[in-house]
Scaffold this active site. Structure first.
Site, PDB file in Angstrom:
ATOM      1  N   ASP A 185      -7.583  -5.991  14.854  1.00 44.91           N
ATOM      2  CA  ASP A 185      -7.497  -6.446  16.180  1.00 44.91           C
ATOM      3  C   ASP A 185      -7.424  -8.437  15.958  1.00 44.91           C
ATOM      4  O   ASP A 185      -8.487  -9.039  15.787  1.00 44.91           O
ATOM      5  CB  ASP A 185      -8.626  -6.664  17.405  1.00 44.91           C
ATOM      6  N   ARG A 225       0.424  -4.308  12.106  1.00 43.86           N
ATOM      7  CA  ARG A 225       0.375  -3.714  13.744  1.00 43.86           C
ATOM      8  C   ARG A 225       1.037  -5.387  14.847  1.00 43.86           C
ATOM      9  O   ARG A 225       0.206  -6.401  14.732  1.00 43.86           O
ATOM     10  CB  ARG A 225      -0.776  -3.503  14.409  1.00 43.86           C
TER      11      ARG A 225
HETATM   12  P1  FDA Z   1       4.513  -4.203  28.557  1.00 42.96           P
HETATM   13  O1  FDA Z   1       3.312  -5.096  29.519  1.00 42.96           O
HETATM   14  O2  FDA Z   1       5.749  -4.964  28.472  1.00 42.96           O
HETATM   15  O3  FDA Z   1       4.339  -2.654  29.087  1.00 42.96           O
HETATM   16  C1  FDA Z   1       5.801  -1.832  29.403  1.00 42.96           C
HETATM   17  C2  FDA Z   1       5.350  -1.302  30.198  1.00 42.96           C
HETATM   18  O4  FDA Z   1       3.967  -0.599  29.543  1.00 42.96           O
HETATM   19  C3  FDA Z   1       4.435  -1.174  31.441  1.00 42.96           C
HETATM   20  O5  FDA Z   1       5.854  -1.503  32.212  1.00 42.96           O
HETATM   21  C4  FDA Z   1       4.363  -0.185  32.137  1.00 42.96           C
HETATM   22  O6  FDA Z   1       5.010   0.532  32.695  1.00 42.96           O
HETATM   23  C5  FDA Z   1       3.622   0.207  30.603  1.00 42.96           C
HETATM   24  N1  FDA Z   1       1.844  -0.486  30.707  1.00 42.96           N
HETATM   25  C6  FDA Z   1       1.428  -1.167  29.937  1.00 42.96           C
HETATM   26  N2  FDA Z   1       0.507  -1.923  30.397  1.00 42.96           N
HETATM   27  C7  FDA Z   1      -0.006  -1.277  30.799  1.00 42.96           C
HETATM   28  C8  FDA Z   1      -1.432  -0.240  30.926  1.00 42.96           C
HETATM   29  N3  FDA Z   1      -2.364  -1.721  30.412  1.00 42.96           N
HETATM   30  N4  FDA Z   1      -1.038   0.253  31.974  1.00 42.96           N
HETATM   31  C9  FDA Z   1      -0.698   0.723  32.604  1.00 42.96           C
HETATM   32  N5  FDA Z   1       0.658   0.691  31.588  1.00 42.96           N
HETATM   33  C10 FDA Z   1       1.205  -0.176  31.367  1.00 42.96           C
HETATM   34  N6  FDA Z   1      -3.388  -7.338  22.636  1.00 42.96           N
HETATM   35  C11 FDA Z   1      -3.685  -8.464  21.495  1.00 42.96           C
HETATM   36  O7  FDA Z   1      -3.706  -9.601  21.723  1.00 42.96           O
HETATM   37  N7  FDA Z   1      -4.879  -7.960  20.208  1.00 42.96           N
HETATM   38  C12 FDA Z   1      -4.588  -7.454  20.228  1.00 42.96           C
HETATM   39  O8  FDA Z   1      -5.164  -6.490  18.784  1.00 42.96           O
HETATM   40  C13 FDA Z   1      -3.855  -5.752  20.282  1.00 42.96           C
HETATM   41  N8  FDA Z   1      -3.833  -4.297  19.830  1.00 42.96           N
HETATM   42  C14 FDA Z   1      -3.247  -3.868  20.396  1.00 42.96           C
HETATM   43  C15 FDA Z   1      -3.450  -2.182  19.876  1.00 42.96           C
HETATM   44  C16 FDA Z   1      -2.435  -1.336  20.157  1.00 42.96           C
HETATM   45  C17 FDA Z   1      -2.206   0.170  19.869  1.00 42.96           C
HETATM   46  C18 FDA Z   1      -1.975  -1.877  21.115  1.00 42.96           C
HETATM   47  C19 FDA Z   1      -0.623  -1.088  22.193  1.00 42.96           C
HETATM   48  C20 FDA Z   1      -1.618  -3.022  21.817  1.00 42.96           C
HETATM   49  C21 FDA Z   1      -2.726  -3.344  21.458  1.00 42.96           C
HETATM   50  N9  FDA Z   1      -2.880  -4.556  22.155  1.00 42.96           N
HETATM   51  C22 FDA Z   1      -3.577  -6.147  21.509  1.00 42.96           C
HETATM   52  C23 FDA Z   1      -1.934  -5.018  23.628  1.00 42.96           C
HETATM   53  C24 FDA Z   1      -0.592  -5.755  23.656  1.00 42.96           C
HETATM   54  O9  FDA Z   1      -0.927  -6.918  23.424  1.00 42.96           O
HETATM   55  C25 FDA Z   1      -0.414  -5.585  25.318  1.00 42.96           C
HETATM   56  O10 FDA Z   1      -1.002  -7.080  26.500  1.00 42.96           O
HETATM   57  C26 FDA Z   1       0.008  -4.285  25.838  1.00 42.96           C
HETATM   58  O11 FDA Z   1       0.245  -3.441  24.306  1.00 42.96           O
HETATM   59  C27 FDA Z   1       0.911  -4.251  27.021  1.00 42.96           C
HETATM   60  O12 FDA Z   1       2.040  -4.845  26.543  1.00 42.96           O
HETATM   61  P2  FDA Z   1       3.503  -3.801  26.368  1.00 42.96           P
HETATM   62  O13 FDA Z   1       3.799  -3.646  24.533  1.00 42.96           O
HETATM   63  O14 FDA Z   1       2.665  -2.030  26.351  1.00 42.96           O
HETATM   64  O15 FDA Z   1       4.310  -4.246  27.633  1.00 42.96           O
END
Ligand code: FDA
Length: 285
Positions: free
Chosen positions: A107, A157
């Site tokens: 991560d 990733r």
């Molecule tokens: P965005 O925040 O724009 O969300 C898009 C939509 O997804 C939202 O409108 C909502 O509907 C839904 N959604 C998103 N987050 C949600 C939540 N918490 N609860 C409910 N609904 C939600 N970060 C990092 O800094 N270091 C890392 O190592 C990782 N590792 C990692 C692994 C994996 C498999 C994932 C999926 C994510 C991470 N992250 C991470 C977290 C990442 O940086 C980010 O903060 C989250 O994925 C939220 O961003 P989205 O890309 O989902 O988009």
């Protein structure tokens, strides 16, 4: 950055809250939406259910900001720069035992750890091609980091980024983060197609973004199975199932362990509406 998001990200780093908040049953009930339980068995059980829906699992034993060497050894956590050699040995120990077919994902934490984490990753990748790294699209530097990694045939990733970062080093506006994510996703997909990248995984729940890079991937000639989307347990469940049904590679990151407070509060910061789960559980008792 929204005020609520800033407050929650500050709260995620607060030691007093970490020690006290986790004792409340309403916090424990609220976290269960994003984590099947604290024990490894809880995570394995959840993975079995996901498997029946053709969704794979990635496991994360929660723990971060480890403060001394014995603790670091005990949990064999991998990301801190308190001793690069100790970190390297711990990660190597995990990789030596991991099946060659599974990726061990490293991560990415806050920006002050990025250099040390990338250095660690470069070191392990030489001996272990099944090591993977997370890159964050909100950082200006990521484009260059990705370009430097590609000659090593990494597994990447791509995520947006979950920490509070100053505007000097990270895009402050969500729209710019999304655009940079798409630009990096295209870069990664081209690299995957040219076999310069062992695995390209997209860690996001952003359905509009998923549609955009999926369209690009298929137009570039990638198969659906080559398109790998990773999501967090409990978020966008219907979409996880849809992706798997349509033949994409869908993986769900299942977290477990007792050190869930900062991780959970970052999930609240990503979508402050999640605070309702906490509030609802206060009233449920
Ligand atoms: P965005 O925040 O724009 O969300 C898009 C939509 O997804 C939202 O409108 C909502 O509907 C839904 N959604 C998103 N987050 C949600 C939540 N918490 N609860 C409910 N609904 C939600 N970060 C990092 O800094 N270091 C890392 O190592 C990782 N590792 C990692 C692994 C994996 C498999 C994932 C999926 C994510 C991470 N992250 C991470 C977290 C990442 O940086 C980010 O903060 C989250 O994925 C939220 O961003 P989205 O890309 O989902 O988009």
């Amino acid at each position: 950055m929204g005020l609520m998001r800033s407050l929650l990200l500050a709260a995620s780093q607060n030691q007093w809250l970490r020690e006290h908040a986790t004792r409340y049953s309403f916090m424990r009930s609220a976290v269960s939406r994003f984590m099947p339980g604290e024990r490894l068995d809880d995570a394995l059980e959840a993975a079995q259910i996901l498997q029946s829906k053709k969704i794979g699992a990635v496991f994360t034993h929660l723990g971060e900001n480890i403060g001394d060497q014995s603790e670091a050894r005990r949990v064999t956590e991998h990301y801190l720069d308190l001793s690069p050699d100790l970190c390297f040995d711990n990660l190597k120990a995990i990789l030596e035992r991991a099946p060659k077919s599974s990726v061990v994902w490293v991560d990415m934490e806050a920006s002050n750890y990025v250099d040390a984490t990338l250095e660690l990753y470069r070191r392990v990748l030489q001996a272990f091609p099944n090591a993977g790294i997370c890159l964050q699209a909100y950082l200006y530097r990521t484009r260059e980091d990705l370009a430097k990694l590609l000659p090593l045939r990494p597994s990447v990733r791509l995520v947006k980024g979950a920490y509070r970062e100053p505007r000097e080093i990270a895009y402050p506006r969500k729209r710019d983060v999304d655009e940079n994510y798409f630009a990096l996703a295209k870069e990664l997909l081209r690299a995957k197609k040219a076999n310069r990248c062992a695995r390209a995984a997209f860690g996001t729940h952003d359905l509009a973004l998923i549609r955009r890079f999926s369209g690009f991937a298929l137009a570039e000639g990638c198969s659906k199975a080559e398109l790998e989307v990773q999501m967090l347990y409990g978020i966008q469940r219907a979409e996880q199932e849809r992706l798997a049904r349509e033949g994409c590679t869908c993986m769900v990151l299942v977290s477990y362990g007792t050190y869930w407070y900062p991780w959970f509060v970052r999930r609240l910061a990503e979508r402050p509406a999640n605070l309702w789960f906490v509030v609802r559980n206060v009233f449920k008792g």
